[in-house]
Design a protein around this motif. Structure first.
Motif, PDB file in Angstrom:
ATOM      1  N   GLY A  70       0.809  -1.211   0.000  1.00 34.76           N
ATOM      2  CA  GLY A  70       0.000   0.000   0.000  1.00 34.76           C
ATOM      3  C   GLY A  70       0.837   1.252   0.000  1.00 34.76           C
ATOM      4  O   GLY A  70       2.068   1.217   0.000  1.00 34.76           O
ATOM      5  N   LYS A  71       0.178   2.390   0.014  1.00 36.92           N
ATOM      6  CA  LYS A  71       0.840   3.687  -0.077  1.00 36.92           C
ATOM      7  C   LYS A  71       1.790   3.918   1.095  1.00 36.92           C
ATOM      8  O   LYS A  71       2.862   4.503   0.952  1.00 36.92           O
ATOM      9  N   GLY A  72       1.392   3.478   2.282  1.00 40.76           N
ATOM     10  CA  GLY A  72       2.228   3.703   3.454  1.00 40.76           C
ATOM     11  C   GLY A  72       3.327   2.683   3.627  1.00 40.76           C
ATOM     12  O   GLY A  72       4.133   2.785   4.547  1.00 40.76           O
ATOM     13  N   GLY A  73       3.389   1.681   2.781  1.00 40.06           N
ATOM     14  CA  GLY A  73       4.456   0.692   2.877  1.00 40.06           C
ATOM     15  C   GLY A  73       4.277  -0.302   4.011  1.00 40.06           C
ATOM     16  O   GLY A  73       5.209  -0.939   4.448  1.00 40.06           O
ATOM     17  N   GLY A  74       3.070  -0.485   4.494  1.00 44.10           N
ATOM     18  CA  GLY A  74       2.824  -1.463   5.547  1.00 44.10           C
ATOM     19  C   GLY A  74       2.956  -0.857   6.933  1.00 44.10           C
ATOM     20  O   GLY A  74       3.241   0.324   7.105  1.00 44.10           O
ATOM     21  N   GLY A  75       2.770  -1.687   7.958  1.00 41.46           N
ATOM     22  CA  GLY A  75       2.842  -1.207   9.331  1.00 41.46           C
ATOM     23  C   GLY A  75       2.008  -2.071  10.245  1.00 41.46           C
ATOM     24  O   GLY A  75       1.684  -3.219   9.906  1.00 41.46           O
ATOM     25  N   THR A  76       1.654  -1.542  11.389  1.00 44.31           N
ATOM     26  CA  THR A  76       0.880  -2.271  12.386  1.00 44.31           C
ATOM     27  C   THR A  76      -0.203  -1.355  12.945  1.00 44.31           C
ATOM     28  O   THR A  76       0.049  -0.176  13.192  1.00 44.31           O
ATOM     29  N   LYS A  77      -1.388  -1.882  13.143  1.00 41.86           N
ATOM     30  CA  LYS A  77      -2.444  -1.099  13.776  1.00 41.86           C
ATOM     31  C   LYS A  77      -3.146  -1.952  14.815  1.00 41.86           C
ATOM     32  O   LYS A  77      -3.103  -3.193  14.783  1.00 41.86           O
ATOM     33  N   LEU A  78      -3.798  -1.281  15.767  1.00 37.08           N
ATOM     34  CA  LEU A  78      -4.533  -1.987  16.809  1.00 37.08           C
ATOM     35  C   LEU A  78      -5.898  -2.427  16.289  1.00 37.08           C
ATOM     36  O   LEU A  78      -6.501  -1.764  15.447  1.00 37.08           O
ATOM     37  N   THR A  79      -6.362  -3.534  16.819  1.00 40.26           N
ATOM     38  CA  THR A  79      -7.706  -4.003  16.497  1.00 40.26           C
ATOM     39  C   THR A  79      -8.716  -3.240  17.377  1.00 40.26           C
ATOM     40  O   THR A  79      -8.355  -2.672  18.417  1.00 40.26           O
ATOM     41  N   PRO A  80      -9.992  -3.214  16.990  1.00 39.60           N
ATOM     42  CA  PRO A  80     -11.020  -2.601  17.854  1.00 39.60           C
ATOM     43  C   PRO A  80     -11.044  -3.218  19.246  1.00 39.60           C
ATOM     44  O   PRO A  80     -11.282  -2.524  20.236  1.00 39.60           O
ATOM     45  N   TYR A  81     -10.770  -4.518  19.322  1.00 38.05           N
ATOM     46  CA  TYR A  81     -10.739  -5.196  20.617  1.00 38.05           C
ATOM     47  C   TYR A  81      -9.641  -4.621  21.510  1.00 38.05           C
ATOM     48  O   TYR A  81      -9.846  -4.416  22.717  1.00 38.05           O
ATOM     49  N   ALA A  82      -8.468  -4.332  20.917  1.00 40.00           N
ATOM     50  CA  ALA A  82      -7.365  -3.757  21.690  1.00 40.00           C
ATOM     51  C   ALA A  82      -7.739  -2.392  22.243  1.00 40.00           C
ATOM     52  O   ALA A  82      -7.419  -2.054  23.385  1.00 40.00           O
ATOM     53  N   ARG A  83      -8.420  -1.606  21.438  1.00 42.58           N
ATOM     54  CA  ARG A  83      -8.825  -0.272  21.899  1.00 42.58           C
ATOM     55  C   ARG A  83      -9.840  -0.372  23.047  1.00 42.58           C
ATOM     56  O   ARG A  83      -9.829   0.440  23.969  1.00 42.58           O
ATOM     57  N   GLU A  84     -10.705  -1.377  22.976  1.00 43.40           N
ATOM     58  CA  GLU A  84     -11.654  -1.599  24.073  1.00 43.40           C
ATOM     59  C   GLU A  84     -10.910  -1.971  25.357  1.00 43.40           C
ATOM     60  O   GLU A  84     -11.252  -1.506  26.444  1.00 43.40           O
ATOM     61  N   LEU A  85      -9.876  -2.818  25.215  1.00 47.50           N
ATOM     62  CA  LEU A  85      -9.084  -3.212  26.380  1.00 47.50           C
ATOM     63  C   LEU A  85      -8.377  -2.010  26.997  1.00 47.50           C
ATOM     64  O   LEU A  85      -8.300  -1.877  28.224  1.00 47.50           O
TER      65      LEU A  85
END
Length: 258
Positions: A70-85
């Protein structure tokens, strides 16, 4: 002597979430990269990944998602579950801090601690139920103005009837609660005039949460007490998380609880 304590969530007998792990997740959310988050926390990528893997193993759902290409060259993001935690942890951590604060009220006096723990916990609709100590009673006619000491060096003045002081048996040094509705606290970015009769407390904006036409503001006072205010968005006054702000509260809007 100071009573203190750290807050951890465990699962299946193992450490699951603590302040350091939550900070790591939040930094991953901000940077979109485990490596960048690890550098900000001055830890190795290996140590960061081991923490994440440990959390993932215990969690009911994955905490992170890997992005490739993709445009940003990949990476890592949190899941909705992680944000709830994360939100759940912060709420539990705040309740834990309030519990520890009640212990800290006692200082090095175990008998006072016993009295504090024997107090009935209040259940009211008011968002702010602040442990305090009555330091001064000034009575004129039918009304009394009470000076209440909060955590640290913060103080509040509350005006109630002299009859209420008598009926409640209020005396200097007794443990009380200052009860304030969130809608009765006005948060401003400019320091109010010194000649106001209202309480003016200095703090740092900790969170801003917008819902519809309302905004909930969490202000951490210099002494450590957390105030929650609810205002219309039009009263925002360019407040931002991390900035110094002032809580303005009328003494007439502070109810006293025991």
């Amino acid at each position: 002597m100071k009573i203190d304590g750290r807050f951890w969530l465990t699962k299946e007998g193992q450490s699951f979430l603590g302040a350091g792990r939550i900070e790591l997740l939040e930094r991953i959310d901000q940077t979109g990269s485990i490596n960048a988050a690890a550098k900000e926390m001055k830890m190795s990528y290996k140590a960061a990944w081991e923490r994440i893997n440990g959390m993932n193993t215990l969690a009911d759902q994955p905490l992170i998602e890997r992005l490739t290409g993709g445009k940003g060259g990949g990476g890592t993001k949190l899941t909705p579950y992680a944000r709830e935690l994360i939100a759940t942890f912060h709420r539990f951590n705040e309740l834990h801090r309030q519990f520890i604060d009640r212990f800290s009220e006692a200082g090095d006096d175990p008998e006072r601690l016993a009295r504090i723990l024997s107090r009935t916990f209040l259940t009211t609709s008011a968002r702010n139920q602040l442990p305090s100590v009555l330091k001064e009673i000034y009575t004129i006619g039918l009304h009394s103005t009470l000076t209440l000491a909060l955590q640290g060096e913060d103080t509040l003045r509350s005006t109630i009837t002299a009859k209420s002081v008598e009926n409640m048996g209020l005396t200097l040094g007794c443990d009380t609660y200052a009860i304030i509705k969130s809608s009765d606290i006005n948060i401003v970015s400019a320091q109010p005039s010194s000649d106001t009769d209202d309480n003016v407390l200095t703090g740092t904006v900790e969170t801003l949460e917008i819902s519809g036409d309302n905004i909930e503001i969490a202000l951490r006072l210099s002494g450590g007490t957390l105030l929650i205010a609810l205002e219309k968005q039009g009263a925002l006054q360019n407040l931002q998380v991390g900035m110094t702000a002032y809580a303005v509260i009328s003494p007439l809007h502070i109810i006293i609880g025991l």
